[in-house]
Design a protein around this motif. Structure first.
Motif, mmCIF file in Angstrom:
data_model
loop_
_atom_site.group_PDB
_atom_site.id
_atom_site.type_symbol
_atom_site.label_atom_id
_atom_site.label_comp_id
_atom_site.label_asym_id
_atom_site.label_seq_id
_atom_site.Cartn_x
_atom_site.Cartn_y
_atom_site.Cartn_z
ATOM 1 N N ALA A 292 11.250 59.095 67.543
ATOM 2 C CA ALA A 292 11.055 57.675 67.279
ATOM 3 C C ALA A 292 12.213 56.857 67.834
ATOM 4 C CB ALA A 292 10.916 57.438 65.772
ATOM 5 N N GLU A 293 13.447 57.374 67.661
ATOM 6 C CA GLU A 293 14.615 56.622 68.111
ATOM 7 C C GLU A 293 14.720 56.629 69.631
ATOM 8 O OE1 GLU A 293 19.236 56.061 66.772
ATOM 9 O OE2 GLU A 293 18.297 58.015 66.470
ATOM 10 N N ALA A 294 14.491 57.776 70.256
ATOM 11 C CA ALA A 294 14.654 57.887 71.704
ATOM 12 C C ALA A 294 13.651 57.015 72.450
ATOM 13 C CB ALA A 294 14.515 59.349 72.132
ATOM 14 N N TRP A 295 12.416 56.959 71.927
ATOM 15 C CA TRP A 295 11.356 56.218 72.604
ATOM 16 C C TRP A 295 11.077 54.870 71.938
ATOM 17 C CZ3 TRP A 295 9.910 57.800 77.245
ATOM 18 C CH2 TRP A 295 10.159 59.132 77.585
ATOM 19 N N ARG A 296 11.934 54.503 70.970
ATOM 20 C CA ARG A 296 11.766 53.237 70.245
ATOM 21 C C ARG A 296 10.335 53.129 69.721
ATOM 22 N NH1 ARG A 296 16.126 50.130 71.151
ATOM 23 N NH2 ARG A 296 15.098 48.163 70.662
ATOM 24 N N VAL B 79 15.438 53.774 56.765
ATOM 25 C CA VAL B 79 16.690 53.026 56.890
ATOM 26 C C VAL B 79 16.726 52.353 58.260
ATOM 27 C CG1 VAL B 79 19.206 53.179 56.792
ATOM 28 C CG2 VAL B 79 17.814 54.593 55.288
ATOM 29 N N TRP B 80 16.086 51.189 58.342
ATOM 30 C CA TRP B 80 16.029 50.423 59.584
ATOM 31 C C TRP B 80 15.859 48.937 59.246
ATOM 32 C CZ3 TRP B 80 11.308 47.901 60.057
ATOM 33 C CH2 TRP B 80 10.203 48.460 59.402
ATOM 34 N N GLY B 81 16.032 48.114 60.265
ATOM 35 C CA GLY B 81 15.889 46.671 60.073
ATOM 36 C C GLY B 81 17.206 45.998 59.747
ATOM 37 N N PRO B 82 17.152 44.770 59.181
ATOM 38 C CA PRO B 82 18.384 44.077 58.794
ATOM 39 C C PRO B 82 19.226 44.923 57.855
ATOM 40 C CG PRO B 82 16.487 42.613 58.644
ATOM 41 C CD PRO B 82 15.945 43.985 58.913
ATOM 42 N N ASP B 83 20.540 44.701 57.902
ATOM 43 C CA ASP B 83 21.462 45.545 57.141
ATOM 44 C C ASP B 83 21.117 45.611 55.662
ATOM 45 O OD1 ASP B 83 22.816 46.079 59.445
ATOM 46 O OD2 ASP B 83 24.492 44.729 59.041
ATOM 47 N N ALA B 84 20.763 44.468 55.061
ATOM 48 C CA ALA B 84 20.461 44.450 53.627
ATOM 49 C C ALA B 84 19.228 45.288 53.315
ATOM 50 C CB ALA B 84 20.267 43.018 53.144
ATOM 51 N N ASP B 85 18.216 45.206 54.177
ATOM 52 C CA ASP B 85 17.001 45.992 53.964
ATOM 53 C C ASP B 85 17.272 47.478 54.163
ATOM 54 O OD1 ASP B 85 15.731 43.611 53.528
ATOM 55 O OD2 ASP B 85 14.596 43.595 55.407
ATOM 56 N N ALA B 86 18.057 47.806 55.187
ATOM 57 C CA ALA B 86 18.377 49.205 55.443
ATOM 58 C C ALA B 86 19.150 49.809 54.278
ATOM 59 C CB ALA B 86 19.178 49.334 56.738
ATOM 60 N N ALA B 87 20.104 49.044 53.739
ATOM 61 C CA ALA B 87 20.889 49.541 52.604
ATOM 62 C C ALA B 87 20.007 49.748 51.380
ATOM 63 C CB ALA B 87 22.016 48.567 52.286
ATOM 64 N N ARG B 88 19.063 48.837 51.161
ATOM 65 C CA ARG B 88 18.184 48.990 50.011
ATOM 66 C C ARG B 88 17.251 50.188 50.203
ATOM 67 N NH1 ARG B 88 14.869 43.930 47.763
ATOM 68 N NH2 ARG B 88 14.207 43.852 49.946
ATOM 69 N N ALA B 89 16.761 50.398 51.427
ATOM 70 C CA ALA B 89 15.918 51.563 51.693
ATOM 71 C C ALA B 89 16.682 52.850 51.433
ATOM 72 C CB ALA B 89 15.413 51.521 53.133
ATOM 73 N N ASN B 90 17.928 52.903 51.867
ATOM 74 C CA ASN B 90 18.769 54.076 51.646
ATOM 75 C C ASN B 90 18.867 54.390 50.159
ATOM 76 O OD1 ASN B 90 20.756 56.023 52.909
ATOM 77 N ND2 ASN B 90 22.127 54.987 51.490
ATOM 78 N N ALA C 98 4.464 57.656 51.479
ATOM 79 C CA ALA C 98 4.131 57.196 52.828
ATOM 80 C C ALA C 98 5.230 56.264 53.297
ATOM 81 C CB ALA C 98 2.779 56.480 52.832
ATOM 82 N N VAL C 99 5.775 56.534 54.484
ATOM 83 C CA VAL C 99 6.897 55.761 55.005
ATOM 84 C C VAL C 99 6.606 55.305 56.429
ATOM 85 C CG1 VAL C 99 8.097 57.848 55.814
ATOM 86 C CG2 VAL C 99 9.401 55.760 55.401
ATOM 87 N N ASN C 100 7.079 54.104 56.757
ATOM 88 C CA ASN C 100 7.057 53.592 58.124
ATOM 89 C C ASN C 100 8.436 53.782 58.747
ATOM 90 O OD1 ASN C 100 5.361 50.918 56.587
ATOM 91 N ND2 ASN C 100 4.329 52.424 57.880
ATOM 92 N N ILE C 101 8.481 54.310 59.967
ATOM 93 C CA ILE C 101 9.731 54.521 60.698
ATOM 94 C C ILE C 101 9.696 53.680 61.969
ATOM 95 C CG2 ILE C 101 11.258 56.208 61.778
ATOM 96 C CD1 ILE C 101 9.808 58.382 60.157
ATOM 97 N N ASP C 102 10.658 52.786 62.127
ATOM 98 C CA ASP C 102 10.769 51.970 63.334
ATOM 99 C C ASP C 102 11.932 52.492 64.160
ATOM 100 O OD1 ASP C 102 11.000 50.106 65.328
ATOM 101 O OD2 ASP C 102 10.861 48.354 64.011
ATOM 102 N N GLY C 103 11.616 53.260 65.200
ATOM 103 C CA GLY C 103 12.657 53.872 66.004
ATOM 104 C C GLY C 103 13.508 52.893 66.785
ATOM 105 N N SER C 104 13.055 51.639 66.896
ATOM 106 C CA SER C 104 13.808 50.655 67.660
ATOM 107 C C SER C 104 14.892 49.974 66.849
ATOM 108 C CB SER C 104 12.856 49.582 68.219
ATOM 109 O OG SER C 104 12.327 48.786 67.165
#
Length: 289
Positions: A154-158, A109-120, A58-64
């Motif tokens: 998600a990205e287009a409509w944030r 892969v979203w949010g602050p750079d460190a969090d995005a890198a860890r998610a990746n 289960a994953v959360n995606i933040d398009g913004s």
């Protein structure tokens, strides 16, 4: 505000957030199946240690706040779990099986750079992989197109979207190198309307062989004796009632089935209880949201 919003960058991963959407969406129950709950950056894996594969992701995606990072390919064991409970590199060596991401690499892969890198990096855990037939055809590209469609929306409509993905772990899946290879996979996208109502859409990717009966049993036996993967068929993609995903997986999905956007599903069930209302997909434009 979600758990991720409250957590400083670099803190331990909180995993999937059930309060991420305007409508609360808890992790589904597993119907009594014993699982290990493994939180990662913006997603959670419920690992079935007996099958050595995820019972659910289960994953959360933040398009913004999506971040575009290079893919990498650092597949690794999760050190929190014994390696004997994970489907590791030996299953994928010297054959045509792909390590199929369950939580798609780009989704968390979203949010602050460190969090995005860890998610990746987290998406390359073996607990987040399942064997899939290698190569692409129209239906396989459609499955990837579906994932692209969800992410692009998600990205287009944030927009915030939560996605549940799982292999269908059947007891009669064919054995190979100490595991049993799933023949199909399911995905449920969940989002909230502007008024806060929950909506969902369910999908199945089927890689079952077109062989059946004695012919299939003989093919399985030959593959097992030769140490080869069992025969897998061409990918076929369907939009399906979420209630049928519950039947296929044994997951407790009543809340998500109630919010199903596939409103044209007949109520009369077929004898197998599964195929009624399944919509074969050949193009993303056929999706019902």
């Amino acid at each position: 505000m979600s758990q991720a919003d409250n957590r400083p960058a670099g803190a331990p991963a909180a995993g999937y957030d059930p309060d991420f959407l305007a409508a609360r969406v808890p992790l589904p129950g597993t119907g009594g199946r014993r699982v290990r709950e493994l939180p990662y950056e913006h997603f959670t894996v419920l690992l079935d240690p007996a099958r050595r594969l995820a019972a659910l992701t289960a994953v959360n995606i933040d398009g913004s706040s999506l971040v575009d990072l290079a893919r990498g390919d650092d597949w690794h064991y999760d050190e929190r779990v014994p390696e004997a409970e994970q489907c590791g590199p030996e299953v994928y060596a010297r054959n045509d099986l792909d390590r199929g991401h369950l939580v798609r690499r780009r989704d968390p892969v979203w949010g602050p750079d460190a969090d995005a890198a860890r998610a990746n990096l987290d998406t390359f855990s073996f607990t987040n992989a399942a064997p899939q037939a290698a190569g692409f055809n129209q239906s396989d590209e459609l499955w990837l197109g579906l994932e692209d469609h969800v992410l692009a929306y998600a990205e287009a409509w944030r927009q915030r979207i939560s996605v549940l993905t799982a292999p269908v772990l059947s007891p009669d899946d064919a054995p190979y190198r100490g595991i049993r290879i799933p023949r199909s996979f399911v995905k449920i996208a969940a989002w909230a309307t502007p008024g806060g109502a929950l909506r969902t859409a369910g999908f199945v990717l089927d890689q079952s062989s077109e062989l059946d009966g004695v012919e299939l049993e003989a093919a399985f036996a030959r593959a097992h004796e030769a140490g080869d993967p069992p025969p897998l068929g061409p990918f076929r993609t369907y939009q399906v009632p979420v209630r049928d995903i519950a039947r296929l997986t044994g997951l407790e999905l009543a809340q998500l089935a109630e919010a199903d956007s596939l409103q044209t599903v007949p109520t009369v069930e077929q004898p197998d209880g599964l195929r009624d209302g399944w919509v074969p997909l050949t193009d993303v434009d056929q999706l019902t949201f």
